[in-house]
Enzyme design. Structure first.
Site, PDB file in Angstrom:
ATOM      1  N   SER A  60       0.832  -1.212   0.000  1.00 48.70           N
ATOM      2  CA  SER A  60       0.000   0.000   0.000  1.00 48.70           C
ATOM      3  C   SER A  60       0.861   1.255   0.000  1.00 48.70           C
ATOM      4  O   SER A  60       0.632   2.176  -0.790  1.00 48.70           O
ATOM      5  CB  SER A  60      -0.926   0.001   1.220  1.00 48.70           C
ATOM      6  N   LYS A 187      -0.049  -9.762   8.146  1.00 41.68           N
ATOM      7  CA  LYS A 187       0.178  -8.371   8.523  1.00 41.68           C
ATOM      8  C   LYS A 187      -1.161  -7.783   8.946  1.00 41.68           C
ATOM      9  O   LYS A 187      -2.121  -7.752   8.166  1.00 41.68           O
ATOM     10  CB  LYS A 187       0.754  -7.561   7.365  1.00 41.68           C
TER      11      LYS A 187
END
Length: 345
Positions: A60, A187
């Site tokens: 991201s 994550k």
């Protein structure tokens, strides 16, 4: 080439994954053309790695959604070359393979393996989140199929903010960890400490590795936070560190905090310093995260002379807002620690 043919060519992780601090490396762009700025990218990969932080590409923070397949592969090859040339040939590279379909994620996994990545990380696209968010069967099938077909070990990326609100619960993640031997961790950018604790209770149990062995022994199931404001509590819940954007700004600080957190479990004298540093990091993490990718790039420009703007349509931070972020007390406290640790290194 068929996926199974490629799978046979990539059978093991040559650079073991281990607990610690990983950074989602930003992708840097030329100011006018928005072409990749590989010079800045090389400098940053090397800077963070020398501080003890391992790279995650095409995530991201990397603006993966703005990158072509060719660019993703180019970043992997470039990072591998700069690491190897610096004698860091045992540092693993994780590459994002998030895409709109399961099929394309698997395609990206094969391309990442060919380019030299050691592990992949997959997020479920939020485009059809209305149909997927409440469908446990479909979500489980997504990571199951990718992990089965990927030539690389795969991490689960749970980030509701980038997935249309899709937020995996701890039961589903624990099920996937148990049932999918090619999954190498999770994550948690949901920021849920309780979820980390529950998953770690499964994956960090002393019997987990023998009862549920991984496809590759060098790719254990790591339970990683997506922020570092709970790195110390996460250590005491038997988590394994973090993949965090803040490691781009303060790599030495976060490695130090991880070391103190782990060390304090056997040496209580370290706990006070760990708590002090955790406070500085937690305040900075919350402040800097609000400025997102553009804010992090602004701070990198201030600190290291490179950063630049995101790719359009993502806007740059307004100059006044950037300066306010740089001068914020939380940022200054973190920068002071980082510069001190970097000087002593």
């Amino acid at each position: 080439m068929a996926a199974n043919d490629t799978n046979r060519r990539h059978t093991s992780v040559t650079r073991p994954l281990s607990p610690g601090i990983y950074a989602p490396i930003p992708t840097f762009f030329q100011l006018e053309s928005e072409d990749l700025d590989l010079d800045a990218f090389e400098k940053h990969v090397l800077r963070t790695a020398l501080a003890g932080v391992r790279p995650l590409l095409s995530g991201s923070m990397s603006e993966a959604i703005h990158l072509s397949h060719v660019e993703r592969s180019m970043l992997i090859k470039t990072a591998r070359k700069v690491l190897d040339n610096a004698g860091l040939d045992r540092v693993p590279i994780i590459s994002g393979i998030g895409a709109g379909s399961t099929r394309e994620c698997i395609e990206l996994a094969n391309e990442a393996a060919d380019a030299g990545a050691d592990c992949a990380i997959a997020i479920c696209s939020g485009y059809f989140s209305g149909a997927l968010a409440g469908n446990k069967k479909a979500l489980k099938a997504f990571w199951t199929e990718i992990s089965q077909e990927s030539p690389l070990p795969v991490m689960i990326y749970n980030y509701p903010g980038a997935a249309g609100g899709i937020n995996l619960d701890s039961d589903l993640i624990a099920e996937l960890a148990v049932e999918c031997p090619n999954l190498a961790g999770v994550k948690l950018t949901c920021g849920d400490v309780g979820k980390l604790t529950r998953i770690a209770a499964t994956a960090s149990d002393p019997t987990f590795s023998s009862n549920h062995p991984r496809k590759n022994k060098d790719a254990p199931f790591l339970v990683l936070g997506g922020f570092t404001d709970f790195l110390l509590p996460g250590a005491y819940a038997n988590g394994h560190g973090a993949i965090t954007g803040l490691a781009n700004v303060a790599p030495h600080t976060l490695v130090k905090l991880f070391q103190l957190s782990e060390g304090s479990k056997t040496d209580p004298k370290l706990l006070g310093e760990a708590q002090r540093l955790q406070g500085i990091v937690a305040r900075a993490d919350a402040t800097i995260a609000k400025a997102s990718i553009a804010g992090t790039k602004f701070l990198l420009d201030k600190l290291y002379g490179y950063g630049g703007n995101p790719r359009r349509p993502l806007p740059p931070i307004e100059p006044a807002a950037g300066e306010a972020l740089w001068e914020h007390a939380h940022t200054r406290a973190l920068v002071d620690v980082e510069l001190s640790l970097a000087k002593a290194d």
